[in-house]
Design a protein around this motif. Sequence first.
Motif, PDB file in Angstrom:
ATOM      1  N   ILE A   1      15.253  17.791   3.756  1.00  0.00           N
ATOM      2  CA  ILE A   1      15.380  16.437   4.297  1.00  0.00           C
ATOM      3  C   ILE A   1      14.446  16.368   5.489  1.00  0.00           C
ATOM      4  O   ILE A   1      14.565  17.163   6.433  1.00  0.00           O
ATOM      5  CB  ILE A   1      16.829  16.106   4.695  1.00  0.00           C
ATOM      6  CG1 ILE A   1      17.743  16.211   3.470  1.00  0.00           C
ATOM      7  CG2 ILE A   1      16.901  14.703   5.315  1.00  0.00           C
ATOM      8  CD1 ILE A   1      19.216  16.011   3.769  1.00  0.00           C
ATOM      9  N   GLU A   2      13.478  15.433   5.416  1.00  0.00           N
ATOM     10  CA  GLU A   2      12.465  15.341   6.456  1.00  0.00           C
ATOM     11  C   GLU A   2      11.861  13.940   6.450  1.00  0.00           C
ATOM     12  O   GLU A   2      11.985  13.208   5.465  1.00  0.00           O
ATOM     13  CB  GLU A   2      11.393  16.409   6.249  1.00  0.00           C
ATOM     14  CG  GLU A   2      10.804  16.418   4.859  1.00  0.00           C
ATOM     15  CD  GLU A   2      10.131  17.730   4.482  1.00  0.00           C
ATOM     16  OE1 GLU A   2      10.359  18.754   5.136  1.00  0.00           O
ATOM     17  OE2 GLU A   2       9.363  17.706   3.512  1.00  0.00           O
ATOM     18  N   PRO A   3      11.215  13.552   7.549  1.00  0.00           N
ATOM     19  CA  PRO A   3      10.624  12.219   7.595  1.00  0.00           C
ATOM     20  C   PRO A   3       9.622  12.002   6.465  1.00  0.00           C
ATOM     21  O   PRO A   3       8.904  12.926   6.074  1.00  0.00           O
ATOM     22  CB  PRO A   3       9.916  12.180   8.953  1.00  0.00           C
ATOM     23  CG  PRO A   3      10.658  13.172   9.787  1.00  0.00           C
ATOM     24  CD  PRO A   3      11.056  14.262   8.825  1.00  0.00           C
ATOM     25  N   ALA A   4       9.579  10.801   5.954  1.00  0.00           N
ATOM     26  CA  ALA A   4       8.601  10.451   4.918  1.00  0.00           C
ATOM     27  C   ALA A   4       7.211  10.787   5.420  1.00  0.00           C
ATOM     28  O   ALA A   4       6.891  10.564   6.588  1.00  0.00           O
ATOM     29  CB  ALA A   4       8.710   8.964   4.584  1.00  0.00           C
ATOM     30  N   GLY A   5       6.395  11.360   4.526  1.00  0.00           N
ATOM     31  CA  GLY A   5       5.031  11.714   4.884  1.00  0.00           C
ATOM     32  C   GLY A   5       4.869  13.128   5.404  1.00  0.00           C
ATOM     33  O   GLY A   5       3.752  13.551   5.690  1.00  0.00           O
ATOM     34  N   THR A   6       5.974  13.881   5.535  1.00  0.00           N
ATOM     35  CA  THR A   6       5.882  15.252   6.020  1.00  0.00           C
ATOM     36  C   THR A   6       5.236  16.126   4.947  1.00  0.00           C
ATOM     37  O   THR A   6       5.678  16.144   3.800  1.00  0.00           O
ATOM     38  CB  THR A   6       7.279  15.806   6.381  1.00  0.00           C
ATOM     39  OG1 THR A   6       7.845  14.987   7.408  1.00  0.00           O
ATOM     40  CG2 THR A   6       7.202  17.244   6.861  1.00  0.00           C
ATOM     41  N   VAL A   7       4.203  16.844   5.330  1.00  0.00           N
ATOM     42  CA  VAL A   7       3.498  17.736   4.412  1.00  0.00           C
ATOM     43  C   VAL A   7       4.165  19.104   4.439  1.00  0.00           C
ATOM     44  O   VAL A   7       4.509  19.612   5.511  1.00  0.00           O
ATOM     45  CB  VAL A   7       2.003  17.850   4.810  1.00  0.00           C
ATOM     46  CG1 VAL A   7       1.263  18.830   3.925  1.00  0.00           C
ATOM     47  CG2 VAL A   7       1.348  16.486   4.761  1.00  0.00           C
ATOM     48  N   ASN A   8       4.350  19.714   3.263  1.00  0.00           N
ATOM     49  CA  ASN A   8       5.101  20.964   3.167  1.00  0.00           C
ATOM     50  C   ASN A   8       4.505  22.113   3.975  1.00  0.00           C
ATOM     51  O   ASN A   8       5.227  22.978   4.453  1.00  0.00           O
ATOM     52  CB  ASN A   8       5.293  21.382   1.700  1.00  0.00           C
ATOM     53  CG  ASN A   8       4.003  21.745   0.998  1.00  0.00           C
ATOM     54  OD1 ASN A   8       2.931  21.227   1.302  1.00  0.00           O
ATOM     55  ND2 ASN A   8       4.103  22.630   0.030  1.00  0.00           N
TER      56      ASN A   8
ATOM     57  N   SER B   1       1.439  17.454  -2.484  1.00  0.00           N
ATOM     58  CA  SER B   1       1.449  16.032  -2.185  1.00  0.00           C
ATOM     59  C   SER B   1       2.763  15.648  -1.519  1.00  0.00           C
ATOM     60  O   SER B   1       3.829  16.166  -1.881  1.00  0.00           O
ATOM     61  CB  SER B   1       1.271  15.216  -3.460  1.00  0.00           C
ATOM     62  OG  SER B   1       1.508  13.850  -3.206  1.00  0.00           O
ATOM     63  N   ASP B   2       2.693  14.746  -0.559  1.00  0.00           N
ATOM     64  CA  ASP B   2       3.913  14.254   0.093  1.00  0.00           C
ATOM     65  C   ASP B   2       4.349  12.932  -0.508  1.00  0.00           C
ATOM     66  O   ASP B   2       5.131  12.204   0.060  1.00  0.00           O
ATOM     67  CB  ASP B   2       3.686  14.108   1.594  1.00  0.00           C
ATOM     68  CG  ASP B   2       2.596  13.107   1.936  1.00  0.00           C
ATOM     69  OD1 ASP B   2       1.811  12.747   1.050  1.00  0.00           O
ATOM     70  OD2 ASP B   2       2.532  12.671   3.107  1.00  0.00           O
TER      71      ASP B   2
END
Length: 121
Positions: A98-105, A116-117
């Motif tokens: 669970i992480e903010p939208a757009g967070t790259v792995n 891809s995010d």
Amino acid sequence: MKSEVIRIEEKMKRITEAWTPKIVEQINDYHIKLARFDGEFSWHKHDETDELFYVVKGEMKIEFRDRSLSLKAGELFVVPRGIEHKPSAEKECQVMLIEPAGTVNTGDVVNDMTASDKDWL
């Protein structure tokens, strides 16, 4: 508004490669992602956000520069923003992130493990 029951086991069957998180839902500005972990990931950090790991099935380890910890199914851990870490799993495990939208792995690192995010299941 699109609301549906998310069947985690069914979604996990559609993830065929390790270390390629897929978005299954969004809550406010956060993405709920599912991934398979197998082997070692790369060292990285997220300067702008904490990162939540919840083990759905199996076991994983998170290494830090000064220690490591193990997580089993049903356990979660939040890596604070800015802390360098390296997830791994001796055997394949299933994880919810669970992480903010757009967070790259891979956070602050771009390498062959960067996914891809924007991939939804």
